[in-house]
Enzyme design. Structure first.
Site, PDB file in Angstrom:
ATOM      1  N   ASN A  62      58.598  68.850  27.590  1.00 40.05           N
ATOM      2  CA  ASN A  62      57.636  68.538  26.544  1.00 40.05           C
ATOM      3  C   ASN A  62      58.380  68.181  25.257  1.00 40.05           C
ATOM      4  O   ASN A  62      59.428  68.746  24.938  1.00 40.05           O
ATOM      5  CB  ASN A  62      56.619  69.664  26.337  1.00 40.05           C
ATOM      6  CG  ASN A  62      57.206  71.000  25.957  1.00 40.05           C
ATOM      7  OD1 ASN A  62      58.271  71.374  26.422  1.00 40.05           O
ATOM      8  ND2 ASN A  62      56.501  71.743  25.124  1.00 40.05           N
ATOM      9  N   GLU A  75      55.039  66.994  32.238  1.00 40.30           N
ATOM     10  CA  GLU A  75      54.634  66.313  33.475  1.00 40.30           C
ATOM     11  C   GLU A  75      54.621  64.803  33.290  1.00 40.30           C
ATOM     12  O   GLU A  75      55.121  64.044  34.137  1.00 40.30           O
ATOM     13  CB  GLU A  75      53.242  66.774  33.919  1.00 40.30           C
ATOM     14  CG  GLU A  75      53.132  68.257  34.209  1.00 40.30           C
ATOM     15  CD  GLU A  75      52.696  69.092  33.006  1.00 40.30           C
ATOM     16  OE1 GLU A  75      53.189  68.864  31.884  1.00 40.30           O
ATOM     17  OE2 GLU A  75      51.861  69.998  33.193  1.00 40.30           O
ATOM     18  N   CYS A 105      47.540  70.516  32.494  1.00 36.38           N
ATOM     19  CA  CYS A 105      46.275  70.258  31.813  1.00 36.38           C
ATOM     20  C   CYS A 105      45.550  69.089  32.492  1.00 36.38           C
ATOM     21  O   CYS A 105      46.108  68.407  33.362  1.00 36.38           O
ATOM     22  CB  CYS A 105      46.515  69.959  30.337  1.00 36.38           C
ATOM     23  SG  CYS A 105      47.252  68.341  30.011  1.00 36.38           S
ATOM     24  N   CYS A 108      47.359  65.729  32.214  1.00 34.87           N
ATOM     25  CA  CYS A 108      48.521  65.664  33.117  1.00 34.87           C
ATOM     26  C   CYS A 108      48.075  65.508  34.567  1.00 34.87           C
ATOM     27  O   CYS A 108      48.705  64.791  35.346  1.00 34.87           O
ATOM     28  CB  CYS A 108      49.406  66.886  32.933  1.00 34.87           C
ATOM     29  SG  CYS A 108      50.308  66.860  31.365  1.00 34.87           S
TER      30      CYS A 108
END
Length: 146
Positions: A62, A75, A105, A108
């Site tokens: 991230n 991701e 999430c 993603c």
């Protein structure tokens, strides 16, 4: 999924493609290594690694931005690295963080469906060498409109 003896099961990919324990461990190792490179403003570092046919692995972490709507999730970073590196379809993705409970999430999951499909295997780990759970993408979002 952990077996009573502490090892990983041979977690198969629907359609007959088995993902060997060693490959899952390499996927996890790669994701944890990528996590170390996270750029966070908050407190949650996340790493991801994507497996394609032939065994090549692509990593991502991230990358947070002061304007949070610009954050890049691990991701998505790994999946787009796969495309940049010449891959076309993910067969598995590992997502790692030290949180107790988490899943990719919804955004993603959209990317996982787009570049891996409903049969993409999703591994989640909250400590090195351990799979908290694994599911097919379609199991995590059973009502996805694909």
């Amino acid at each position: 999924m952990e077996e009573p003896n502490g090892g990983l099961q041979d977690l198969g990919y629907s359609g007959g493609l088995g993902i060997a324990d060693e490959t899952v461990q390499e996927l996890l190792r790669t994701a944890w290594e990528a996590r170390a490179n996270s750029r966070v403003i908050g407190k949650t570092k996340v790493g991801a690694a994507v497996l394609v046919e032939g065994g090549k692995i692509f990593a991502g972490c991230n990358v947070e931005h002061k304007f949070r709507s610009h954050d890049v999730h691990a991701e998505v970073n790994a999946l787009t690295s796969m495309i940049a590196g010449g891959g076309s379809q993910a067969i598995a993705i590992a997502v790692v963080s030290t949180r107790d409970h988490f899943t990719p999430c919804g955004a993603c999951m959209d990317w996982i469906f787009e570049l891996g499909g409903p049969k993409c295997r999703v591994y989640v780990s909250n400590r090195e060498g351990f799979v908290l759970f694994d599911h097919l993408a379609e199991e995590l979002m059973p009502f996805y409109p694909f």
